[in-house]
Design a protein around this motif. Structure first.
Motif, PDB file in Angstrom:
ATOM      1  N   SER A 350       0.849  -1.080   0.035  1.00 60.23           N
ATOM      2  CA  SER A 350       0.009  -0.092  -0.143  1.00 60.23           C
ATOM      3  C   SER A 350       0.724   1.116   0.072  1.00 60.23           C
ATOM      4  O   SER A 350       1.764   1.402   0.546  1.00 60.23           O
ATOM      5  CB  SER A 350      -0.892  -0.115   1.236  1.00 60.23           C
ATOM      6  N   VAL A 399      -7.900   1.652  -0.039  1.00 56.97           N
ATOM      7  CA  VAL A 399      -7.959   0.798   1.063  1.00 56.97           C
ATOM      8  C   VAL A 399      -8.258   1.894   2.224  1.00 56.97           C
ATOM      9  O   VAL A 399      -8.342   1.524   3.517  1.00 56.97           O
ATOM     10  CB  VAL A 399      -6.682   0.023   1.414  1.00 56.97           C
ATOM     11  N   GLY A 400      -8.405   3.273   2.017  1.00 53.90           N
ATOM     12  CA  GLY A 400      -8.615   4.144   3.115  1.00 53.90           C
ATOM     13  C   GLY A 400      -7.811   5.258   2.696  1.00 53.90           C
ATOM     14  O   GLY A 400      -7.314   5.695   1.786  1.00 53.90           O
ATOM     15  N   MET A 405      -5.545   5.465   8.279  1.00 58.34           N
ATOM     16  CA  MET A 405      -4.908   4.094   8.730  1.00 58.34           C
ATOM     17  C   MET A 405      -4.677   4.223  10.194  1.00 58.34           C
ATOM     18  O   MET A 405      -3.994   5.145  10.648  1.00 58.34           O
ATOM     19  CB  MET A 405      -3.657   3.878   7.741  1.00 58.34           C
ATOM     20  N   ASN A 412      -0.337  -2.239  10.594  1.00 61.77           N
ATOM     21  CA  ASN A 412      -1.188  -1.414  10.161  1.00 61.77           C
ATOM     22  C   ASN A 412      -2.390  -2.080   9.716  1.00 61.77           C
ATOM     23  O   ASN A 412      -2.682  -2.983   9.412  1.00 61.77           O
ATOM     24  CB  ASN A 412      -0.520  -1.078   8.458  1.00 61.77           C
ATOM     25  N   TYR A 414      -6.613  -1.243   8.376  1.00 67.21           N
ATOM     26  CA  TYR A 414      -7.438  -0.398   7.612  1.00 67.21           C
ATOM     27  C   TYR A 414      -8.647  -0.455   7.984  1.00 67.21           C
ATOM     28  O   TYR A 414      -9.394  -1.506   7.787  1.00 67.21           O
ATOM     29  CB  TYR A 414      -7.399  -0.741   6.064  1.00 67.21           C
ATOM     30  N   GLU A 416     -11.536   0.176   6.675  1.00 64.94           N
ATOM     31  CA  GLU A 416     -12.829  -0.422   5.664  1.00 64.94           C
ATOM     32  C   GLU A 416     -12.699  -1.994   5.965  1.00 64.94           C
ATOM     33  O   GLU A 416     -13.623  -2.379   5.702  1.00 64.94           O
ATOM     34  CB  GLU A 416     -12.540  -0.161   4.180  1.00 64.94           C
ATOM     35  N   GLU A 417     -11.645  -2.414   6.201  1.00 71.12           N
ATOM     36  CA  GLU A 417     -11.611  -3.986   6.258  1.00 71.12           C
ATOM     37  C   GLU A 417     -12.369  -4.448   7.569  1.00 71.12           C
ATOM     38  O   GLU A 417     -13.360  -5.398   7.302  1.00 71.12           O
ATOM     39  CB  GLU A 417     -10.107  -4.504   6.386  1.00 71.12           C
TER      40      GLU A 417
END
Length: 509
Positions: A350, A399-400, A405, A412, A414, A416-417
């Motif tokens: 990322s 991913v954000g 983050m 790390n 994220y 959204e996950e």
């Protein structure tokens, strides 16, 4: 070609096609053009000239759409401002834009008229529509003005629109957009969403937002029908799609979430709907799957971009890759770079997403904000502030946000996950995950959730995370039940308000 001439070409091509609908108001292209020319004549009589900023604070309605096109007849800079903004924010935008004239309805309450008074704007430079109150010229009276003969013409490189960013990280920034950039962006929208001539769309995304403007302009370019929806509600979306037999909708994920969960969803005939798309924020894979299952679109597009450069990427195969942002759009190059540099991040890792400023859809820089230009524009690259990665096929996943983050215990995470995992549990209506300070971990994962029932417990949510396969270190360390997740007027999640405690806790009845 400037936008005024673009509209004229549509009028000449299909004058009898239905152009705009707002409740009982229905106009063909020829009928609307007559009223647009009259409105432009009224604005010209007020002393407005090419390059002047015309600031508008209204809901999505026929009057606002008419003033948008009237502005382009004269080469004005149409400058829409959120009617949901505070009185202080509206006044700031009036002053920052150096408003030559203002138009408003009653959506902002006293905020817009008070701002006009605060900057000592001449009432002869104020247009009031429908339910608006204050000193000024009634919109209905504007339509009685002597019409202009037609588009007066403006250089394609000159500004025609200035959007204000949502201001989630500070004062809103003005984003001037040229005629050529607006046309390029709208043509890309048409091509990449496979819109056809006569495509009918719902004007529910606010016209102070790039998505709303894109639909209004794009609809005209294909002689489509633009149906105004001044007051958003999930049932209004269902009602309008059914009643007007709309063929396309373009929403933020929040709206799709609300529409699909509405208890009367099954009561409406949505068979006319063939093209759906979303933008503005990421959509969880769980919601992507529900959209495909319940709406059964011929085409479902994730459109990733911004006010500054409309198109970054798009993906039209969400059935195979839910949540994928796809590949670079027309005339665009996308890269994922290491933080604080322009060096490419290693494959699969990322980094920050950057987009080419050489795109014909790109802006030239922020309005009176060299500090913002320095931060966001580096060489010929625009730093989006979004985190992303390329998969093995070379397709992008967002991913954000760089600032969102969570680094917890050196890992790390994220948001959204974690949000997707919680949404799939079907225990909640909505959620947002943020990192809050923690003495031991540095930051702890906290989930703010909108419960579907009053007896929801943190243990139920924690079990859902553990049973989902989500890594244990990623699961929330705390759950907060809230009445509603704070969002901007365009539906964007405002995580900063959760961090600062600006929310209302859920109270079971």
């Amino acid at each position: 070609m400037d936008l005024g001439r673009s509209f004229l070409t549509s009028v000449l091509r299909q004058p009898g096609a239905e152009a705009v609908v707002d409740g009982s108001v229905r106009r063909t292209y020829a009928q609307w053009y007559e009223e647009i020319r009259a409105a432009a004549g009224g604005l010209k009589a007020m002393g407005l000239k090419q390059g002047d900023h015309f600031v508008v604070v209204m809901r999505n309605r026929y009057e606002m759409a008419t003033l948008y096109w009237a502005s382009h007849m004269l080469g004005l800079v149409f400058t829409p401002v959120s009617w949901r903004a505070t009185a202080e924010e509206i006044r700031y935008c009036f002053e920052d834009a150096e408003a030559a004239a203002v138009a408003f309805d009653g959506a902002s309450g006293d905020a817009a008229p008070d701002a006009c008074a605060a900057i000592n704007l001449d009432p002869k430079k104020v247009v009031i529509a429908a339910d608006g109150k204050g000193d000024g010229i009634a919109f209905a009276g504007l339509l009685k003005s002597r019409p202009v003969a037609g588009p007066e013409g403006a250089p394609a490189s000159s500004p025609c629109l200035m959007l204000y960013t949502s201001g989630t990280t500070g004062r809103p920034k003005g984003v001037p957009r040229s005629h050529s950039a607006e046309l390029a962006a709208s043509i890309a929208q048409i091509a990449q969403n496979h819109y056809r001539f006569g495509e009918s769309c719902l004007g529910v995304m606010p016209l102070f937002h790039t998505m709303g403007i894109r639909l209004l302009l794009g609809s005209a370019l294909v002689n489509g029908k633009f149906v105004c929806l001044p007051d958003y509600s999930p049932e209004n979306v269902l009602r309008y799609v059914s009643a007007e037999k709309l063929s396309s909708i373009f929403l933020v994920p929040t709206m799709f979430h609300d529409v699909l969960r509405h208890p009367k969803f099954g009561d409406y005939d949505l068979s006319s709907l063939s093209r759906i798309g979303y933008a503005g924020m990421t959509m969880t894979p769980a919601l992507v799957e529900r959209c495909n299952e319940m709406l059964k679109p011929e085409l479902f597009v994730n459109y990733y971009g911004s006010s500054e450069i409309y198109t970054f990427t798009y993906c039209a195969h969400l059935d195979r890759k839910p949540g994928c942002a796809g590949r670079a759009g027309m005339n665009q190059i996308i890269r994922v770079v290491a933080p604080d540099s322009l060096d490419d991040a290693p494959q699969g890792e990322s980094g920050e997403i950057v987009a080419s400023m050489d795109s014909p859809e790109a802006f030239a820089g922020y309005w009176k904000r060299p500090d913002a230009d320095k931060k966001s524009i580096q060489g010929r690259w625009y730093r989006t502030g979004d985190l992303g990665r390329f998969d093995e096929d070379g397709e992008l996943y967002v991913v954000g946000r760089v600032d969102d983050m969570i680094i917890s215990g050196g890992e790390n995470i994220y948001p959204e996950e974690v949000e997707d995992t919680l949404t799939r549990s079907k225990l909640i209506g909505g959620c947002a995950v943020v990192g809050l300070p923690d003495e031991r971990l540095g930051a702890k994962v906290v989930a703010f959730v909108e419960p579907l029932s009053g007896d929801l417990t943190p243990d139920q949510l924690d079990n859902a995370c553990l049973q989902s396969g989500l890594a244990r270190f990623k699961r929330p360390r705390e759950y907060v039940l809230v009445k509603a997740i704070p969002r901007s007027a365009s539906g964007k999640l405002l995580r900063r308000k959760l961090r600062t405690g600006e929310y209302e806790k859920f109270q079971a009845e």
